[in-house]
Enzyme design. Sequence first.
Site, short mmCIF file in Angstrom:
data_model
loop_
_atom_site.label_atom_id
_atom_site.label_comp_id
_atom_site.label_asym_id
_atom_site.label_seq_id
_atom_site.Cartn_x
_atom_site.Cartn_y
_atom_site.Cartn_z
CE LYS B 80 64.87 6.47 36.14
NZ LYS B 80 65.04 5.48 37.22
CB SER B 155 63.00 6.96 40.23
OG SER B 155 63.97 6.08 39.70
CB SER B 179 63.97 2.96 40.40
OG SER B 179 63.93 3.85 41.49
#
Lengths: 92, 476
Positions: B80, B155, B179
């Site tokens: 990420k 996210s 997330s």
Amino acid sequence: MEFSITEIAQLANLRLTKEEEAALAVDLESFLSLAAQMREPEEAARRAELPSVLRQDREQSSLPQEEALQNAPETRDGCFVLPRAIGGESHA
Amino acid sequence: MREPIPDSALALSRALSRRELSAREAALACLSRMEAREDELHAFLTVTREEALAAADRVDSRRAAGEELPPLAGVPMAVKDNLCTRGVRTTCGSRMLEHFVSPYDATAVARLREAGCPLLGKTNLDEFAMGCDTGASAFGPTANPVDPARVPGGSSGGSAAAVAAREALFALGSDTGGSVRQPAALCGVVGLRPTYGRISRYGLTGFAPSFDQIGLLTRTVEDCAAVLEAVAGFDPRDATSARVFSEGVLRAVGEGVRGLTIALVRESEEEASPGVRRELLRAVRCLESRGARVDELSLPFLRDMLPAYHILAAAEASSNLARFDGVRYGFRAPEAVSWQELIRESRSRGFGPEVKRRILLGTLALTKERYDACYGRASRIRAATGAALREALARFDLLLLPASPETAWRRGEKRSPVALYRSDLFAVPASMAGLPAVSVPFGAEQGLPVGMQLVGRAFEEAALLRAARALEEENA
């Protein structure tokens, strides 16, 4: 409205357009009404007992200056370059 | 035509160690998969092709030299884009950090690089990890590989999509209020948020540090255990990282659920969509049939936790993101003539709308007039609910509830910020209490994956993954 979006934005160091101000004020207002529904816990809870662990206070190596500055928008002689801090716009 | 590579990280690892294929071939297979899918999915913000191939080649030469290699050596990964990667830009999905290149690796990234995992690239996210559909990325949204007309969740939506589309064998994400678990559920992959402190957060860009935890997105529960063992452990660079052992999780995964006591969270049944509720009840029957004891448990404060979480997280974010001032790194408004103007203009143009919204919410919650009714009350709710969850977990081994109240929604569907925040409803309890939780694919609602969530005691990820493995077997 029980708060001034302009003041909050100033505290947060953000400049908002009129359109942003209007939209964000509505968002914050609707969030506050949701928050107002939070019920106060009946009794104060004991926090989980977690011991603090401290590291030894010993000198250790860190990033070399060149790498620490590599992402700075402007540098000179190993320093960050800024516009005037005193004598420019007064502090809010 | 290149042969497809095994689907799971551990299956690929076995194939690599048997020399059925090389690490370079595995990396190339992932890269060609990315070439085929990325135009549609946009799971990645940066692709590090040359770096991935060089890392794969190093693994191949070490293997050829007869070296004993770590289990994940040669298994390609995605990371990420809020985790620092030395020499590769780390944008946090923000214009603010569009050109930021970290001078160091996050500890979790460093450990996986040492384990021989080639880095394929950096995945898309809601700006600064603030969002639940990856639509708040400054660089455009990510699509759900199951149905590209739908959101991947967020996210960590880029990481979840990359793993679901088999572009990467596993991915790192971050989970503040769901997330990792929510996008895992929406994309049909396994998502683990380990206990707070289990994985070092050094090099993870902070959003709300008392909640933030690095999480894992994998194709199988066993993969999840294997990656956890590779990244977990004490790190002197993160003062909140715990001195606990992380070995033995993988070995425990297959032990079954016989003898485990599991609490079905009653309120989650009421708040879930009809299809998610149906799968929840099927999960109960599955766990019971395999020898677990399942009882109902009421968590009446579940609804209070959601606004409390958002207030606390926004308050931390408002303080945390004060560091972005256009001076040391990040976007700088070039025409500013005073220091004050430099800070205000850099922030106003560098941050996107959702980040501004949360900074303002946090700033408002911390003003003298609102402090007690907002931040103070939210903190008291956090303490009380944390205590209640720990008390529940003294009676039960695990809690069971869905990872998300609903399945993936259509992209472009208009939702108010408050409606979007509700997506975190089932995820915030574990976040508030720092407990480990996993989302595992279990069934579907109208063809869209449903994720079942298990929450466990601190540092007892093994029990979590045992139950997750049982649900995974049933789902197969």
